[in-house]
Design a protein around this motif. Structure first.
Motif, short mmCIF file in Angstrom:
data_model
loop_
_atom_site.label_atom_id
_atom_site.label_comp_id
_atom_site.label_asym_id
_atom_site.label_seq_id
_atom_site.Cartn_x
_atom_site.Cartn_y
_atom_site.Cartn_z
N HIS A 176 5.20 -36.78 -1.71
CA HIS A 176 4.07 -37.51 -1.13
C HIS A 176 4.14 -37.44 0.39
CE1 HIS A 176 1.40 -40.93 -0.17
NE2 HIS A 176 0.87 -40.71 -1.36
N ARG A 177 2.97 -37.44 1.03
CA ARG A 177 2.91 -37.32 2.49
C ARG A 177 3.60 -38.47 3.20
NH1 ARG A 177 -0.89 -40.92 4.19
NH2 ARG A 177 -2.35 -41.70 2.61
N MET A 178 3.75 -39.63 2.55
CA MET A 178 4.40 -40.77 3.18
C MET A 178 5.90 -40.80 2.95
SD MET A 178 1.50 -43.69 2.33
CE MET A 178 2.20 -44.92 3.44
N GLN A 179 6.40 -39.93 2.10
CA GLN A 179 7.83 -39.90 1.80
C GLN A 179 8.56 -38.99 2.80
OE1 GLN A 179 7.30 -38.73 -2.32
NE2 GLN A 179 7.83 -40.77 -3.04
N VAL A 180 8.48 -39.38 4.05
CA VAL A 180 9.08 -38.63 5.15
C VAL A 180 9.85 -39.61 6.03
CG1 VAL A 180 8.64 -37.19 7.18
CG2 VAL A 180 7.23 -36.91 5.11
N ALA A 181 11.04 -39.23 6.42
CA ALA A 181 11.87 -40.07 7.28
C ALA A 181 12.09 -39.39 8.61
CB ALA A 181 13.21 -40.35 6.61
N GLN A 182 12.37 -40.20 9.62
CA GLN A 182 12.71 -39.69 10.95
C GLN A 182 14.21 -39.84 11.14
OE1 GLN A 182 10.19 -41.53 13.90
NE2 GLN A 182 8.30 -40.90 12.87
N VAL A 183 14.87 -38.71 11.36
CA VAL A 183 16.33 -38.67 11.43
C VAL A 183 16.75 -38.39 12.87
CG1 VAL A 183 18.43 -37.56 10.57
CG2 VAL A 183 16.43 -37.81 9.06
N MET A 184 17.67 -39.19 13.38
CA MET A 184 18.18 -39.04 14.74
C MET A 184 19.70 -39.04 14.74
SD MET A 184 15.31 -41.55 16.28
CE MET A 184 14.98 -42.06 14.60
N ILE A 185 20.29 -38.02 15.36
CA ILE A 185 21.74 -37.87 15.40
C ILE A 185 22.14 -37.43 16.81
CG2 ILE A 185 23.76 -36.70 14.43
CD1 ILE A 185 22.05 -36.09 11.95
N ASN A 186 23.09 -38.12 17.41
CA ASN A 186 23.59 -37.71 18.71
C ASN A 186 24.17 -36.30 18.61
OD1 ASN A 186 22.96 -39.91 20.31
ND2 ASN A 186 24.87 -40.99 19.86
N GLU A 187 23.85 -35.45 19.59
CA GLU A 187 24.37 -34.09 19.56
C GLU A 187 25.88 -34.06 19.66
OE1 GLU A 187 22.49 -31.71 22.54
OE2 GLU A 187 20.71 -31.35 21.31
N GLU A 188 26.45 -35.11 20.27
CA GLU A 188 27.91 -35.13 20.41
C GLU A 188 28.61 -35.48 19.10
OE1 GLU A 188 28.34 -39.71 22.08
OE2 GLU A 188 28.18 -38.04 23.49
N VAL A 189 27.83 -35.92 18.10
CA VAL A 189 28.41 -36.18 16.79
C VAL A 189 28.43 -34.86 16.03
CG1 VAL A 189 28.14 -37.41 14.61
CG2 VAL A 189 27.58 -38.56 16.75
N LEU A 223 22.68 -45.40 17.42
CA LEU A 223 23.05 -44.12 18.04
C LEU A 223 24.19 -44.31 19.04
CD1 LEU A 223 19.51 -42.56 18.64
CD2 LEU A 223 21.27 -41.69 17.08
N LYS A 224 24.16 -45.43 19.76
CA LYS A 224 25.23 -45.71 20.73
C LYS A 224 26.57 -45.88 20.03
CE LYS A 224 22.21 -47.98 24.11
NZ LYS A 224 21.83 -49.26 24.75
N ARG A 225 26.53 -46.24 18.76
CA ARG A 225 27.76 -46.43 17.99
C ARG A 225 28.04 -45.23 17.08
NH1 ARG A 225 29.11 -51.75 18.51
NH2 ARG A 225 30.31 -51.86 16.55
N ASN A 226 27.37 -44.11 17.39
CA ASN A 226 27.59 -42.83 16.70
C ASN A 226 27.21 -42.85 15.22
OD1 ASN A 226 28.41 -41.31 18.93
ND2 ASN A 226 30.52 -42.07 18.76
N PHE A 227 26.25 -43.68 14.88
CA PHE A 227 25.67 -43.62 13.54
C PHE A 227 24.69 -42.46 13.47
CE2 PHE A 227 27.23 -47.89 13.17
CZ PHE A 227 27.23 -48.22 11.82
N ARG A 228 24.61 -41.82 12.35
CA ARG A 228 23.43 -41.04 12.02
C ARG A 228 22.36 -42.06 11.62
NH1 ARG A 228 27.76 -37.87 10.10
NH2 ARG A 228 27.61 -35.67 10.70
N THR A 229 21.17 -41.95 12.14
CA THR A 229 20.15 -42.97 11.89
C THR A 229 18.95 -42.35 11.18
OG1 THR A 229 19.03 -42.70 14.01
CG2 THR A 229 20.86 -44.25 13.93
N VAL A 230 18.43 -43.09 10.22
CA VAL A 230 17.29 -42.64 9.42
C VAL A 230 16.28 -43.78 9.36
CG1 VAL A 230 16.51 -41.79 7.18
CG2 VAL A 230 18.77 -41.14 8.03
N ILE A 231 15.07 -43.55 9.88
CA ILE A 231 13.99 -44.53 9.78
C ILE A 231 13.05 -44.05 8.68
CG2 ILE A 231 12.24 -45.80 11.05
CD1 ILE A 231 15.06 -46.08 12.20
N LEU A 232 13.00 -44.81 7.61
CA LEU A 232 12.28 -44.35 6.42
C LEU A 232 10.78 -44.59 6.50
CD1 LEU A 232 14.53 -45.51 3.43
CD2 LEU A 232 14.40 -43.25 4.48
N GLY A 233 10.02 -43.61 6.09
CA GLY A 233 8.63 -43.80 5.73
C GLY A 233 8.56 -43.85 4.21
N TYR A 234 7.68 -44.64 3.68
CA TYR A 234 7.58 -44.76 2.22
C TYR A 234 6.17 -45.16 1.85
CZ TYR A 234 8.13 -49.83 3.02
OH TYR A 234 7.97 -51.13 3.44
#
Length: 435
Positions: A176-189, A223-234
């Motif tokens: 589905h077009r809404m089943q998309v997440a935004q993923v952010m990862i520090n390059e240093e990770v 991100l400052k704590r070196n988490f991989r972060t995922v903001i979900l769309g649903y």
């Protein structure tokens, strides 16, 4: 003329698919013109995201009955509220619209379109005007989405040279077009460092609105704590009911846990945070045993008793236009079925554990959309019901199940999210709890 425009808009909206509506400028601006007079006040008093629930013609008599005798039938899972009923002058102007119009806007996706459009065109620009330093940070964590702008702002010194670049991507976990997440990862990770923690965020929006971009800044803390972060769309209502929304959450958690969470000894901790209706969906899925991979669950401004939330929506005049009751099945039986407090109470006498991860309940003291009593009573429910206290102590000693609560002073419904993004009491409480 307003009523004529509303009638024409409603007629078109009930005949055209949502995908066509989103591309029809005439319909877009008709909807905006209908709602614009109150958008500013709705944003300021936070009723946009809090407008949850509505009724159908078939359930009208049911809700009238429920309203009259809800206090008589209240029990440990349903708490009375002392909030006074607002005067007509304090109610949103659309509360006087015909029910068929309010229900039509809700069930056609019109409410979602109006709220999301107002966020993009009014609330978003206003936020960055009030917090100008956030715009460069938004651009930086957007990484590959605006690479030329990131380079330009670094060259101009707007973005600190020491601030790490962020790998940004939009990843689909479903068709589905809404089943998309935004993923952010520090390059240093290091991408191969699968022991890095994973943070997943599920936005709110009264089960019927919201989109990941508006919550992208919540990644800053993690991100400052070196988490991989995922903001979900649903999928939100009317594309999906509560069951479909839980399906999306569980599919996304499974997908991103497998991709970024690691396996075996290299597996990093996985933290899920939900806000408002997102907290409700998250808690419900966890109680049903569908999120076994979680290591921590943060629930902000959550709703755990849908019957009480329906009464709150009637008080503030949004029950007919809000997607809450429609997304959760309309009837009193369904509102009870999908109320986490009911599930906890029914599970308290069972010998098997609930299998929940450690939980942090956050709520703003000044939240008039989802009252703080939601979290207070839900926390008390875990700790006071027969057979529950001992189980919590046993599970906590094993590092599995514990419940903590923080009521944030002077914070409203959205301040919980803003504080997490920008810094404040909420952010401090989250950091202390995770540590």
């Amino acid at each position: 003329s307003t009523f004529a425009m509303a009638t024409a808009t409603r007629g078109l909206m009930t005949r055209l698919p949502v995908s066509m509506l989103s591309n029809c400028l005439l319909i877009k601006w008709c909807c905006i013109l209908l709602i614009l007079p109150s958008v500013s006040s709705l944003c300021s008093n936070e009723r946009t995201n809090g407008s949850t629930n509505s009724t159908s013609a078939s359930s009208k008599s049911l809700y009238c009955k429920h309203s009259s005798d809800s206090n008589e039938n209240s029990d440990a899972t349903t708490c009375n509220s002392n909030i006074s009923v607002p005067s007509d002058a304090d109610r949103p102007f659309f509360a006087t619209w015909p029910k068929w119009l309010q229900n039509g806007l809700r069930d056609s996706g019109g409410v979602k379109f109006i709220v999301d459009t107002a966020t993009r065109t009014l609330a978003g620009p206003t936020f960055y005007y009030d917090n100008p330093w956030c715009l460069p940070e938004f651009v930086r964590i957007s990484g590959q989405e605006y690479p030329w702008l990131v380079s330009l702002l670094r060259l101009a010194g707007v973005i600190d040279d020491d601030a790490p670049n962020v790998q940004f991507s939009k990843e689909a976990y479903g068709e589905h077009r809404m089943q998309v997440a935004q993923v952010m990862i520090n390059e240093e990770v290091d991408e191969r460092n699968m022991s890095a923690p994973l943070f997943i965020f599920l936005h709110g929006g009264a089960w019927g609105s919201g989109f990941p971009t508006m919550y992208r800044l919540i990644s800053l803390l993690f991100l400052k704590r070196n988490f991989r972060t995922v903001i979900l769309g649903y999928r939100t209502y009317p594309e999906a009911s509560i069951d479909g929304q839980m399906d999306d959450l569980c599919s996304a958690v499974d997908y991103f846990s497998a991709k970024y969470g690691g396996v075996g000894r290299s597996r990093g901790p996985i933290v899920l945070m939900g806000h408002s209706s997102g907290a409700h969906v998250s808690m419900l899925a966890a109680l049903k045993g569908r999120l076994p991979s979680l290591n921590a669950l943060i629930l902000a401004s959550g709703i755990y008793d849908l019957e009480r939330q329906f009464e709150q929506e009637k008080r503030i005049g949004v029950s007919e236009i809000s997607p809450m009751s429609a997304a959760n099945g309309f009837t009193t039986e369904n509102l009870q079925k999908y109320s986490p407090c009911r599930i906890v109470k029914s599970s308290s006498s069972k010998l098997t554990p609930l299998g929940l991860p450690p939980m942090l309940l956050l709520h703003g003291e000044a939240d008039d959309i989802t009252l703080p009593q939601n979290s207070i009573d839900f926390n008390d429910l875990f700790k006071t019901l027969p057979n529950m206290t001992g189980r919590l102590e046993r599970m906590s000693s094993q590092g599995r199940e514990s419940v903590d609560i923080e009521i944030i002073q002077d914070a409203g419904h959205q301040e919980i999210v803003l504080d997490t993004c920008l810094g404040g009491d909420t952010q401090s409480k989250i950091i202390d709890w995770l540590d």
